[in-house]
Scaffold this active site. Structure first.
Site, PDB file in Angstrom:
ATOM      1  CB  CYS A 139      25.566  71.415 -12.741  1.00 14.51           C
ATOM      2  SG  CYS A 139      26.474  71.203 -14.239  1.00 14.51           S
ATOM      3  NE  ARG A 150      18.054  59.820 -16.298  1.00 18.97           N
ATOM      4  CZ  ARG A 150      18.192  59.106 -15.200  1.00 18.97           C
ATOM      5  NH1 ARG A 150      17.148  58.626 -14.572  1.00 18.97           N
ATOM      6  NH2 ARG A 150      19.381  58.875 -14.695  1.00 18.97           N
ATOM      7  CE1 TYR A 174      21.101  55.313 -17.339  1.00 17.87           C
ATOM      8  CE2 TYR A 174      19.922  54.665 -19.317  1.00 17.87           C
ATOM      9  CZ  TYR A 174      19.939  55.264 -18.082  1.00 17.87           C
ATOM     10  OH  TYR A 174      18.797  55.815 -17.578  1.00 17.87           O
ATOM     11  NE  ARG A 230      22.317  58.417 -11.665  1.00 12.83           N
ATOM     12  CZ  ARG A 230      23.206  58.121 -10.721  1.00 12.83           C
ATOM     13  NH1 ARG A 230      24.001  59.056 -10.247  1.00 12.83           N
ATOM     14  NH2 ARG A 230      23.300  56.894 -10.252  1.00 12.83           N
ATOM     15  NE  ARG A 251      16.281  51.387 -15.999  1.00 20.30           N
ATOM     16  CZ  ARG A 251      15.168  52.015 -16.347  1.00 20.30           C
ATOM     17  NH1 ARG A 251      14.943  53.242 -15.959  1.00 20.30           N
ATOM     18  NH2 ARG A 251      14.263  51.401 -17.082  1.00 20.30           N
ATOM     19  NE  ARG A 267      27.507  77.412 -20.032  1.00 23.39           N
ATOM     20  CZ  ARG A 267      27.518  76.986 -18.774  1.00 23.39           C
ATOM     21  NH1 ARG A 267      26.458  76.379 -18.280  1.00 23.39           N
ATOM     22  NH2 ARG A 267      28.566  77.168 -18.002  1.00 23.39           N
ATOM     23  CD  GLU A 282      21.646  61.652  -9.207  1.00 27.18           C
ATOM     24  OE1 GLU A 282      20.980  60.910  -8.455  1.00 27.18           O
ATOM     25  OE2 GLU A 282      21.199  62.129 -10.253  1.00 27.18           O
TER      26      GLU A 282
END
Length: 127
Positions: A74, A6, A107, A89, A115, A62, A77
């Protein structure tokens, strides 16, 4: 074994150049922190908050040297009230023998607030 890595990063505004630069920065940092080569990557899913619409972050991935054959997609959210704005993200699926607890999630910028437990782990391991 395939593991998920992540990552998240924020941008200061919905500007195509910044979206491309910060997406590349995040993906390359995720690869570096986890010793991942493009050939190890099964796929990448990138989501953005709905306030990002001027560029496709997948295109940024890419265009990274040797990443042009990595499958990238893509999406947006969920638009949850009070959620972090201008956030990109990444969920990177990689072939690795590394254990789940040894994965370094990344992050950056304001996304560190998403997080802090994982952000602190990454900072300690990169020193």
């Amino acid at each position: 074994m395939i593991r998920g890595i992540r990552g998240a990063i924020t941008v200061s505004a919905d500007h195509a150049d910044e979206i491309q630069e910060e997406t590349q920065r995040l993906v390359l940092e995720m690869a570096k922190e986890n010793n991942i080569e493009p050939e190890d990557v099964a796929s990448v899913i990138i989501s953005t908050t709905t306030d990002i619409s001027s560029a496709f972050p997948a295109k940024a991935v890419r265009t990274i040297k040797e990443w042009n054959y990595v499958p990238v997609m893509c999406t947006h959210e969920m638009d949850v009230p009070g959620s972090m704005p201008l956030c990109i993200r990444v969920m990177m699926h990689v072939n690795t023998g590394v254990g789940q607890k040894e994965i370094h999630h990344v992050y950056l910028n304001e996304a560190k607030k998403l997080r802090p437990d994982l952000s602190a782990k990454s900072q300690v391991s990169s020193k």
